[in-house]
Design an enzyme around this catalytic site. Structure first.
Site, PDB file in Angstrom:
ATOM      1  N   ASP A   1       2.327  -7.432   1.639  1.00  0.00           N
ATOM      2  CA  ASP A   1       2.193  -6.070   2.024  1.00  0.00           C
ATOM      3  C   ASP A   1       2.076  -5.977   3.630  1.00  0.00           C
ATOM      4  O   ASP A   1       0.949  -6.123   4.110  1.00  0.00           O
ATOM      5  CB  ASP A   1       1.253  -5.139   1.493  1.00  0.00           C
ATOM      6  CG  ASP A   1       1.339  -3.612   1.630  1.00  0.00           C
ATOM      7  OD1 ASP A   1       1.811  -3.226   2.628  1.00  0.00           O
ATOM      8  OD2 ASP A   1       0.767  -3.014   0.996  1.00  0.00           O
TER       9      ASP A   1
ATOM     10  N   GLU B   1      13.791 -10.470  15.278  1.00  0.00           N
ATOM     11  CA  GLU B   1      13.671 -10.779  16.740  1.00  0.00           C
ATOM     12  C   GLU B   1      13.626 -12.185  17.137  1.00  0.00           C
ATOM     13  O   GLU B   1      13.225 -12.935  16.545  1.00  0.00           O
ATOM     14  CB  GLU B   1      12.166 -10.185  17.141  1.00  0.00           C
ATOM     15  CG  GLU B   1      12.083 -10.257  18.738  1.00  0.00           C
ATOM     16  CD  GLU B   1      10.816  -9.506  19.034  1.00  0.00           C
ATOM     17  OE1 GLU B   1      10.088  -8.736  18.298  1.00  0.00           O
ATOM     18  OE2 GLU B   1      10.316  -9.993  20.162  1.00  0.00           O
TER      19      GLU B   1
ATOM     20  N   LYS C   1       0.708  -6.427  19.361  1.00  0.00           N
ATOM     21  CA  LYS C   1       2.115  -6.548  18.906  1.00  0.00           C
ATOM     22  C   LYS C   1       2.658  -7.907  18.923  1.00  0.00           C
ATOM     23  O   LYS C   1       3.200  -8.234  17.971  1.00  0.00           O
ATOM     24  CB  LYS C   1       2.981  -5.459  19.646  1.00  0.00           C
ATOM     25  CG  LYS C   1       4.399  -5.019  18.784  1.00  0.00           C
ATOM     26  CD  LYS C   1       5.430  -6.252  19.211  1.00  0.00           C
ATOM     27  CE  LYS C   1       6.721  -5.807  18.575  1.00  0.00           C
ATOM     28  NZ  LYS C   1       7.925  -6.834  18.849  1.00  0.00           N
TER      29      LYS C   1
ATOM     30  N   HIS D   1      14.118 -16.173  26.581  1.00  0.00           N
ATOM     31  CA  HIS D   1      14.969 -15.444  25.725  1.00  0.00           C
ATOM     32  C   HIS D   1      16.565 -16.056  26.005  1.00  0.00           C
ATOM     33  O   HIS D   1      17.124 -16.238  24.938  1.00  0.00           O
ATOM     34  CB  HIS D   1      15.035 -14.004  26.054  1.00  0.00           C
ATOM     35  CG  HIS D   1      13.895 -13.201  25.231  1.00  0.00           C
ATOM     36  ND1 HIS D   1      13.704 -13.339  23.855  1.00  0.00           N
ATOM     37  CD2 HIS D   1      12.982 -12.465  25.595  1.00  0.00           C
ATOM     38  CE1 HIS D   1      12.778 -12.772  23.432  1.00  0.00           C
ATOM     39  NE2 HIS D   1      12.277 -12.033  24.578  1.00  0.00           N
TER      40      HIS D   1
HETATM   41  C1  MEV Z   1       7.748  -9.164  22.260  1.00  0.00           C
HETATM   42  O1  MEV Z   1       7.906  -8.509  20.849  1.00  0.00           O
HETATM   43  C2  MEV Z   1       6.276  -9.281  22.144  1.00  0.00           C
HETATM   44  C3  MEV Z   1       5.433  -9.366  23.640  1.00  0.00           C
HETATM   45  O2  MEV Z   1       5.768  -8.011  24.546  1.00  0.00           O
HETATM   46  C4  MEV Z   1       3.953  -9.521  23.571  1.00  0.00           C
HETATM   47  C5  MEV Z   1       3.252  -9.599  24.734  1.00  0.00           C
HETATM   48  O3  MEV Z   1       3.749  -8.789  25.656  1.00  0.00           O
HETATM   49  O4  MEV Z   1       2.335 -10.073  24.570  1.00  0.00           O
HETATM   50  C6  MEV Z   1       6.361 -10.408  24.541  1.00  0.00           C
END
Ligand code: MEV
Length: 420
Positions: A277, A83, A261, A374
């Site tokens: 792992d 990513e 995430k 981005h």
């Molecule tokens: C994207 O890979 C991760 C985000 O969505 C994390 C978040 O929203 O805090 C930017």
């Protein structure tokens, strides 16, 4: 180990120049870095023996995060991830913490849990007491299974018994807590659990079914905290909005899933780079986050001076000995770049990256949104691909974004115009 992890303009260099710089600052040889720098150099014979039915390998880009100061030590951090923006975001967040001392990390020690499931126990409460009466003998027997671990100061340290109801009736679960030192520990604890099972059956009169570690490694926690500079973050309002963004995650599982995430973006990238792992880490992280209702792995508050204080607490079952970390040549190179000496030190680094990653995501989300960043990063990559170097990378990237035409062809034209 590196003297200083701040390498200004690292992103403006060509890949070859970055490798040269990496060699210079880490003191690692061509040979040591080769498997990382040139995946084609990884011996297929090694990979062929790691899993079954091997036909090839799958490579990921590996970037180096800069600026990390953790417990007073500088680290360059290898991150393997597909990513974009993740490596840049982590480096940027780490820079915002440097002037306030960087990250301070601690841990509970590398203690894993192994579970022995027993069913058909007629009198579970007295069976539990009988197990506890011979606890020391059971621990000693577990330790006989792994004298090397014991010699290194590890081994089975504690034992507990839990009784609960289930779809198939009452279950008695014996859990041993094992200090696995620098190993992730799955093999060590599973061996001990299997060895103990017949004794547990004799004591309880029940039947043992599963004997396996738990990935909810609540006794193998790492914690890291850092103070992020309010001016570098963009001012008081941004600090307040980051805290509000975190409160959103604390209040709502839909947001919290994405929040966590983002933390795992950073964590998995280092876990993968070091051959650990990542499924175990993911499972541990989310089950720990769900222990009292699914919640954030990080916390935020304001310091008296108005800076943002962030912290993370997360299970971290990573190892430095055994598994792919020792076998995969690229993972070995990553560990050398990091310069970590123990699995716990590696855990400190990984947790700090997770915190940095989360802070970077929240800052972007609570201010300009993530798409602008981005796009700017993408434009830089396009400018570099077109052949721009040094300051020209930023100049051309800016033009591409302004023109809303982020293409290599256009970057080449702009480069030619400027060079003319
Ligand atoms: C994207 O890979 C991760 C985000 O969505 C994390 C978040 O929203 O805090 C930017």
């Amino acid at each position: 180990m590196v003297d200083d992890s701040r390498i200004t303009g690292f992103y403006k260099l060509s890949r070859e120049e970055r490798v040269k710089k990496l060699k210079e600052v880490t003191g690692l040889s061509d040979e040591e870095l080769e498997p990382l720098v040139d995946p084609g150099m990884v011996d297929m014979g090694v990979l062929d023996h790691m899993i079954e039915n091997v036909v090839g390998s799958m490579t990921l880009p590996l970037g180096i995060a800069t600026n990390f100061l953790i417990n007073g030590k500088d680290y360059l951090i290898p991150m393997a991830i597909e990513e974009p923006s993740v490596v840049a975001a982590a480096s940027n967040a780490a820079r915002m913490a440097r002037d306030h001392g960087g990250f301070t990390a601690t841990d509970t020690g590398p203690n894993m849990i192994a579970q022995i499931q027993t069913i058909n126990v007629l009198d579970p409460e007295s069976a539990k007491l009988k197990i506890m009466e011979v606890k020391e003998d059971l621990l000693a027997f577990a330790n006989e299974q792994d004298p090397i671990l014991v010699r290194f100061g590890g081994g089975a340290k504690d034992l507990r018994v839990r009784i609960f109801d289930s779809k198939v009736g009452v279950m008695l679960v014996t859990e041993i807590i094992v200090d696995t030192r620098d190993a992730m520990g799955a093999n060590a604890v599973n061996t001990m659990a299997e060895a103990l099972a017949p004794r547990i059956e004799r004591i309880t009169g029940g039947r043992v079914i599963l004997r396996i570690l738990s990935n909810l490694a609540e006794f193998r926690l790492v914690r890291s905290r850092a103070t992020f500079d309010k001016e570098l973050l963009g001012g008081e309002e941004v600090v307040n909005d980051i805290i509000a963004a975190w409160a959103f995650a604390e209040a709502d599982p839909y947001r919290c899933a994405t929040h966590n995430k983002g933390i795992m973006n950073g964590i998995d990238a280092v876990v993968i780079a070091t051959g650990n792992d990542f499924r175990a880490i993911e499972s541990g992280a989310h089950s720990y986050a769900a222990m009292n209702g699914y919640s954030s792995l990080t916390k935020y508050e304001k310091s008296q001076e108005g800076h943002l204080v962030g912290s993370i607490e997360i299970p971290m079952a990573v190892g430095l000995v055994g598994g792919a970390t020792k076998v995969h040549p690229a993972a070995r190179a990553s560990v050398k770049i990091l310069g970590v000496k123990t699995a716990t030190e590696l855990g400190h680094v990984i947790a700090s990256v997770g915190l940095a990653q989360n802070l970077a995501a929240l800052r972007a989300l609570a201010s300009e949104g993530i798409q602008k960043g981005h796009m700017a990063l993408h434009a830089r990559n396009v400018a570099a691909t077109a052949g721009a170097r040094g300051d020209l990378v930023d100049i051309i990237a800016e033009k591409l974004v302004k023109e809303k035409n982020v293409k290599v062809e256009r970057a080449k034209e702009l480069l030619e115009e400027i060079q003319r």
